[in-house]
Scaffold this active site. Structure first.
Site, PDB file in Angstrom:
ATOM      1  N   HIS A  12      49.262  34.781  32.768  1.00 62.04           N
ATOM      2  CA  HIS A  12      48.991  35.576  31.558  1.00 62.04           C
ATOM      3  C   HIS A  12      49.960  35.152  30.469  1.00 62.04           C
ATOM      4  O   HIS A  12      50.713  35.978  29.947  1.00 62.04           O
ATOM      5  CB  HIS A  12      49.129  37.087  31.822  1.00 62.04           C
ATOM      6  CG  HIS A  12      48.011  37.665  32.640  1.00 62.04           C
ATOM      7  ND1 HIS A  12      48.152  38.809  33.399  1.00 62.04           N
ATOM      8  CD2 HIS A  12      46.734  37.263  32.818  1.00 62.04           C
ATOM      9  CE1 HIS A  12      47.004  39.078  34.004  1.00 62.04           C
ATOM     10  NE2 HIS A  12      46.137  38.155  33.673  1.00 62.04           N
TER      11      HIS A  12
ATOM     12  N   HIS B  72      34.179  37.994  37.909  1.00 63.70           N
ATOM     13  CA  HIS B  72      35.125  38.400  36.849  1.00 63.70           C
ATOM     14  C   HIS B  72      35.285  37.206  35.916  1.00 63.70           C
ATOM     15  O   HIS B  72      35.413  36.069  36.384  1.00 63.70           O
ATOM     16  CB  HIS B  72      36.444  38.756  37.543  1.00 63.70           C
ATOM     17  CG  HIS B  72      37.614  39.010  36.673  1.00 63.70           C
ATOM     18  ND1 HIS B  72      37.551  39.640  35.460  1.00 63.70           N
ATOM     19  CD2 HIS B  72      38.937  38.729  36.866  1.00 63.70           C
ATOM     20  CE1 HIS B  72      38.758  39.730  34.938  1.00 63.70           C
ATOM     21  NE2 HIS B  72      39.617  39.177  35.766  1.00 63.70           N
TER      22      HIS B  72
ATOM     23  N   GLU C 270      37.690  36.359  33.728  1.00 57.95           N
ATOM     24  CA  GLU C 270      38.985  35.862  33.251  1.00 57.95           C
ATOM     25  C   GLU C 270      39.121  34.377  33.600  1.00 57.95           C
ATOM     26  O   GLU C 270      38.569  33.898  34.599  1.00 57.95           O
ATOM     27  CB  GLU C 270      40.137  36.688  33.849  1.00 57.95           C
ATOM     28  CG  GLU C 270      41.413  36.526  33.049  1.00 57.95           C
ATOM     29  CD  GLU C 270      42.493  37.554  33.381  1.00 57.95           C
ATOM     30  OE1 GLU C 270      42.300  38.381  34.288  1.00 57.95           O
ATOM     31  OE2 GLU C 270      43.558  37.521  32.705  1.00 57.95           O
TER      32      GLU C 270
ATOM     33  N   ASP D 184      41.206  32.332  34.781  1.00 59.81           N
ATOM     34  CA  ASP D 184      41.709  31.776  36.047  1.00 59.81           C
ATOM     35  C   ASP D 184      40.598  31.674  37.091  1.00 59.81           C
ATOM     36  O   ASP D 184      40.764  30.954  38.088  1.00 59.81           O
ATOM     37  CB  ASP D 184      42.898  32.583  36.590  1.00 59.81           C
ATOM     38  CG  ASP D 184      42.655  34.067  36.654  1.00 59.81           C
ATOM     39  OD1 ASP D 184      41.933  34.606  35.796  1.00 59.81           O
ATOM     40  OD2 ASP D 184      43.200  34.710  37.570  1.00 59.81           O
TER      41      ASP D 184
ATOM     42  N   HIS E 101      40.328  44.454  37.549  1.00 55.77           N
ATOM     43  CA  HIS E 101      41.102  45.111  36.519  1.00 55.77           C
ATOM     44  C   HIS E 101      40.554  44.939  35.108  1.00 55.77           C
ATOM     45  O   HIS E 101      41.213  45.350  34.138  1.00 55.77           O
ATOM     46  CB  HIS E 101      42.546  44.577  36.577  1.00 55.77           C
ATOM     47  CG  HIS E 101      42.663  43.128  36.177  1.00 55.77           C
ATOM     48  ND1 HIS E 101      43.536  42.710  35.205  1.00 55.77           N
ATOM     49  CD2 HIS E 101      42.016  42.007  36.564  1.00 55.77           C
ATOM     50  CE1 HIS E 101      43.438  41.403  35.044  1.00 55.77           C
ATOM     51  NE2 HIS E 101      42.523  40.953  35.852  1.00 55.77           N
TER      52      HIS E 101
ATOM     53  N   ASP F  82      40.072  39.866  42.042  1.00 56.40           N
ATOM     54  CA  ASP F  82      41.517  40.116  41.915  1.00 56.40           C
ATOM     55  C   ASP F  82      42.022  41.214  42.859  1.00 56.40           C
ATOM     56  O   ASP F  82      43.168  41.170  43.314  1.00 56.40           O
ATOM     57  CB  ASP F  82      41.858  40.520  40.480  1.00 56.40           C
ATOM     58  CG  ASP F  82      41.830  39.349  39.513  1.00 56.40           C
ATOM     59  OD1 ASP F  82      42.198  38.235  39.911  1.00 56.40           O
ATOM     60  OD2 ASP F  82      41.460  39.565  38.346  1.00 56.40           O
TER      61      ASP F  82
ATOM     62  N   TYR G  29      51.776  42.349  42.637  1.00 56.25           N
ATOM     63  CA  TYR G  29      50.475  42.177  41.982  1.00 56.25           C
ATOM     64  C   TYR G  29      49.904  43.538  41.585  1.00 56.25           C
ATOM     65  O   TYR G  29      49.484  43.752  40.452  1.00 56.25           O
ATOM     66  CB  TYR G  29      49.529  41.469  42.966  1.00 56.25           C
ATOM     67  CG  TYR G  29      48.271  40.930  42.359  1.00 56.25           C
ATOM     68  CD1 TYR G  29      48.165  39.596  41.999  1.00 56.25           C
ATOM     69  CD2 TYR G  29      47.174  41.747  42.156  1.00 56.25           C
ATOM     70  CE1 TYR G  29      47.009  39.089  41.448  1.00 56.25           C
ATOM     71  CE2 TYR G  29      46.009  41.252  41.601  1.00 56.25           C
ATOM     72  CZ  TYR G  29      45.934  39.920  41.260  1.00 56.25           C
ATOM     73  OH  TYR G  29      44.777  39.434  40.704  1.00 56.25           O
TER      74      TYR G  29
ATOM     75  N   HIS H 265      42.878  35.472  44.751  1.00 59.24           N
ATOM     76  CA  HIS H 265      44.237  34.904  44.740  1.00 59.24           C
ATOM     77  C   HIS H 265      44.892  35.158  46.095  1.00 59.24           C
ATOM     78  O   HIS H 265      44.813  36.279  46.618  1.00 59.24           O
ATOM     79  CB  HIS H 265      45.131  35.575  43.687  1.00 59.24           C
ATOM     80  CG  HIS H 265      44.696  35.402  42.270  1.00 59.24           C
ATOM     81  ND1 HIS H 265      44.747  34.212  41.607  1.00 59.24           N
ATOM     82  CD2 HIS H 265      44.228  36.306  41.372  1.00 59.24           C
ATOM     83  CE1 HIS H 265      44.323  34.377  40.360  1.00 59.24           C
ATOM     84  NE2 HIS H 265      43.995  35.634  40.191  1.00 59.24           N
TER      85      HIS H 265
HETATM   86 FE1  FEO Z   1      41.846  38.954  36.265  1.00 60.40          FE
HETATM   87 FE2  FEO Z   1      42.800  36.612  38.504  1.00 60.40          FE
HETATM   88  O1  FEO Z   1      42.085  37.224  36.903  1.00 60.40           O
END
Ligand code: FEO
Length: 394
Positions: A23, A79, A81, A83, A146, A165, A193, A226
């Site tokens: 981030h 998701h 995002e 990543d 999230h 996530d 996390y 992750h």
């Molecule tokens: Fe919310 Fe691992 O991205």
């Protein structure tokens, strides 16, 4: 690289051993991370999530060695995002018409990031996608776990929950499964996390987990986006999340301070002595904010039942490290934690009032007006600091 997960499911993600910040620079990742992508090869072939943008070409090259790209029937984006979706533009360059399944908010997120009008198929909780061989993907919207676009995907037959996530860890490892790694490292990263990413959404975490459990779907594995896959007692991390989401605290106190000429440090240490005298069992941690990792401090606050922030007054303000941590804490919205302020001053002495204001804005329960000490604390000031510490926990 391909790693078998279960039956016709394999991991096709990327382990990022180098990553130390996430981030931007908002989240430290001392142990790296992984971007987990999963390939499901039944009669139909589905890809669940991709990897971060810098690894897009490597990811697509590796994927093409696992399966001709045009054999992929469905792309699932849990998701948006970057990543997890960062390799989509590169993948879609090869297979531009393939359908992408995600939530309605997922479409907004992907369009917002990549400005492409791909073949989107919005899904809702309970929608199913048939893979053949008696297996289906079942979608479950999990907004704010999230991001608003987040969803889980569940694979029937193999009973795998692809949770993105949620339940993840920024933890690089060559091992794929939770029972193959150091448990202290795993739980340290899982808690960090949760503390730094999911705490603000704890109400929603409780609600969505209970809603998912209410579906009574057997869960043999939780494949996160992750870190490791939870295959050994996967319910353990679900139980942890329910505990962490419920105003979590341990018998711990954190003292966070910054100091210019050691005066505020001396107060911090004297306050710790006072707390120790009042409760021999409590665990007390001291962090100099300018020498410690901000996210490790937030994790310690997450674990604690009470927190003290200390700063000297400088230019009628507080030190920027303390101001920054108070702002981070405001965003994370910890609940049910006692707090108080302390600090030294030479003339105007605004720091304690400013910290109190920051603590209140962050939602802490300020239980004392705070402790101020003029110039470098003398023996009388240090005695008062010990007394302040002794009565802090009440
Ligand atoms: Fe919310 Fe691992 O991205």
């Amino acid at each position: 690289m391909h790693k078998p997960v279960k039956n016709n499911v394999s991991w096709v993600g990327k382990v990022d051993w180098e990553l130390r910040d996430f981030h931007g620079h908002e989240l430290s990742t001392h142990r790296g991370t992984s971007y987990n992508s999963y390939l499901i090869k039944e009669e139909k072939v589905a890809l669940v999530d991709t990897v971060w943008l810098p690894y897009a070409e490597e990811f697509v090259d590796n994927l093409a060695q696992e399966i001709p790209l045009d054999r992929i029937d469905y792309i699932i984006v849990n998701h948006g995002e970057i990543d997890h979706s960062g390799a989509l533009p590169e993948l879609m360059r090869h297979i531009p018409d393939k359908p992408i399944y995600c939530t309605a908010n997922g479409i907004k997120s992907l369009r917002g990031h990549y400005h492409q009008d791909w073949n989107f198929h919005p899904v809702k909780t309970g929608d199913r996608l048939d893979l053949g061989n008696g297996k289906q993907l079942v979608f479950f919207e999990a907004p704010l776990l999230h991001w608003p676009d987040t969803m889980f995907t569940y694979l029937t037959g193999d009973n795998i929950l692809f949770s993105n996530d949620a339940f993840g860890q920024h933890y690089a490892t060559e091992e794929l499964f939770n029972d193959r790694v150091d448990q202290a490292e795993l739980y340290a990263e899982a808690m960090k996390y949760y503390a730094n990413i999911l705490t603000p959404f704890s109400g929603q975490v409780t609600k969505k987990i209970n809603e998912f459990l209410g579906l009574k779907l057997p869960v043999a594995m939780i494949c996160t986006s992750h870190g490791v896959i939870w295959r050994d007692h996967p319910e353990q991390i679900i139980e942890k999340y329910l505990a962490w989401a419920n105003n979590y605290q341990e018998n711990r106190v954190v003292i966070v301070y910054d100091t210019m000429w050691e005066g505020t440090r001396l107060l911090a240490e004297a306050i710790a002595e006072g707390i120790r005298e009042s409760d021999p069992a409590v665990i007390i941690k001291l962090y100099n904010a300018s020498k410690s990792d901000k996210n490790d401090i937030m994790t310690e606050i997450f674990r604690a039942k009470a927190v003290l922030f200390g700063s000297p007054t400088v230019n009628r303000a507080i030190l920027h490290t303390i101001a920054g941590l108070l702002e981070m804490a405001r965003g994370l919205a910890f609940k049910g934690k006692k707090a108080a302020a302390f600090g030294t001053y030479g003339w105007s002495g605004e720091s304690v009032a400013l910290i109190n204001e920051g603590l209140q804005k962050a939602g802490f329960q300020v239980v004392d007006e705070g402790l101020k000490a003029l110039w470098r604390p003398d023996s009388d000031s240090l005695r008062k600091a010990r007394e302040f510490g002794a009565k802090f926990l009440g």
